[in-house]
Write a protein that holds these residues in place. Sequence first.
Motif: not given
Lengths: 459, 339
Positions: A145-154, A386-389
């Motif tokens: 679940i943290t990797s999902v949050n990581g994706f939203m950041n990076q 971040r950067g997309y939506m």
Amino acid sequence: MVVDTVLWSRLVTGLTLSFHVIFATIGVAIPLMVAIAEFVGIRKKDNHYTLMAKRWTRGFVISVAVGVVTGTAIALQLALVWPNFMQLAGNVIALPLFMEVFAFFFEAIFLGIYLYTWDRFRNPYLHWLLTVPIVLGAAMSAFFITSVNGFMNQPGGFVLQAGQFMAVHPLQAMFNEATPSKVFHVLASAYMTGAALLAGIAAFSILKKGATDYAKKGLKLMMGVLLLFSFLTAIAGDTSAKFLAQHQPEKLAAAEWHFKTEQGADLIFLGWLNAEREIMGALHLPKALSFLAFSDFNAEVTGLDEFPVDEQPPLLVHYLFDAMVGVGFALLALSALFFLLLLWKKRNELNRWMLRAIVFGVPLAFLGVELGWFYAEVGRQPWMIRGYMRVEEAATTSPSIMILFFVFLLLYILLGTMCVFVLRRLFRDNPAEVELEKIAKTKQQALAGDNSSEEGGLA
Amino acid sequence: MSWSYEILGISVLWIFLYGYLIVASIDFGAGFFAFYARLTGNDHLINRLISRYLSPVWEITNVFFVFFFVGLIGFFPDAAHYYGSALLVPGSIAIILLAIRGSFYAFENYGSKKNIVFLFLYGATGLLIPASLSVALVLSEGGFISETNGIVTLDYLALFTSPLAWSIVGLALTSVLFISASFLAFYASRADDQPALELMRGYALFWSTPTIIAAFTSVLYLSQHNNRHFQNMMDLWWLLGLSVFFFLIVLWLLFKGRRYGLAFIGLMLQFLSAFFAYGIGHYPYILDPYITVQGGATQEAMGIALVVVFIAGLLLLIPSLALVFRLFLFDADYVKGKK
């Protein structure tokens, strides 16, 4: 329009996550503590530790229930409150979300078995082994679940074409650059918080009822775990700051009120901003920000001025950041002090002020977790990905979201109160000392009585 | 239809939804029976039975559900846009009911015993949740959701006045009680608990008739609401016939009062064949007419990754579930309360 469906959507999600993260942290951390206590108990053949594992588990189940239902809520809310986000990003992040459910499944199965097989195995290590999939499952859930949050950041692992994510690489998206430092920080701080919680409970019981062997053993064990994980959390925090400086400089710059790009940047602690955005009354540590970000006192740190105004995070995150860091170091200092007093024979590590500080560490640790997540999430604004939506493109358009905020608020107040109420009753009516006596009594009876009836063993 | 990752995806999801249907029905129905038994003074007969089975598995039941919808959105991200937007209110109600039910079950069972308020909430939500979840199935038939300028809205008036919606809700409720009573009768027979067995057998026999009536009513209203789906189902007449056949076997075994294990397997097959006749008839639509299995599917790379993870996950889960079954369902000593 200021108060609109977007704001209410953010509030609903923020509310659910703030509530869930308390129980999620407990859910990740306590299984490890239970596993440690049960193992020590078997190793030392000491009933105290075994009882500790049992009692912690009993309380844990209650909090797991709230964690499970709020986790289900947030999983559903992702699609209900942010339908356009899931439609777009679902193509890229479905994999970790799906795997998270597997990890949760795995944990749920073995938690059920663990709870109901305390006396079913003749070899105590067999029962202890059941904690391994629980601890692993909990850590894996946190990882995915943290990797999902990581994706939203990076975000990574795709190419944007005509508003669609194409050429998707699910693994690349999952192992984005933010994932390692985030997972490290989340796990270390969760274990730290769990240890602080259990140490605080032991300290509280000593303050109330005096230093029993049971409480003293629990306190010492958990203070040791706390020392280890508050140290690791500090390292993880440093790793995260270095990650931000390199990949998400606007978040670090907003946290540090670092407005202009410069070399040898100062670290700013506390203070406030006046109307002209000048920093007042703050503590400046010369060149410390450069060192924190790049391990070099003269390194260049990107300032906020390099980002368009509508892409800058709110400056309020400075306080969240400072408070989070403060909590981390306070817990590290607390556990270090405890062991200093323990080793320094003339001093008593169980003096009342020390115990009170340990009890106070419980709300402090949870506050630290909340503040850390607030900083991570508010610092990502105005982006959803971040950067997309942007956040406003992702939210639901339904006006009902406003009412739902209050309905969920009511639900969480109810669940939180009930949880505290049930936990209090569970432990107040049944103190550890009474249980220990009971165990001793049944043992005596077993020794005295005819021991022919076969019990235990894997059926 | 060619066998591709999206077909595999929807089949997997459908199997999981079926799994949830069975395990959740046992759970939801048990809540209702526990409360009803308390009201009629029969709780001493069945409460121990229910809590002995449910306590180790209630969390697993919940995961089946999360699994289904996370998988659905994973394989078909468009579903998030349509269902997510339209179901904000009914979905949130379901979340709240699930939250109350799950946590109060744990409060009651692991915390404070014998609280009638907890038991009432546990029992009432057991009937409300299947009703609220079955709304999603009704929506999938089309005609309730509309999209203008990219904004999705749900037509509540059409939904609440639809006989199809009410008949599906009725089917959900009656099957929950039928499935649950049959399972608990089986569990009681394993425990050699005659009074509980007689009680649950009575409930199972009682709920069998409304279940089959609700099933026929739903199919009837489906023919009026979505004739394409109805015709597709009629082409699968042999699956429906099989379902009726299994139902008759279950009824006969329950009536005779023997082979409860076989009766429950028959019931699972009855629902399996009907559920698949319904599901295959729904193809190719996931939401009529907005989402089709092919058009709404995720990118191929993600689809394949999900399938791979799914198989790996099953390799982990099946032995674990087998262990649970061995320890709590098929261990006669545990069931009888000796362990």
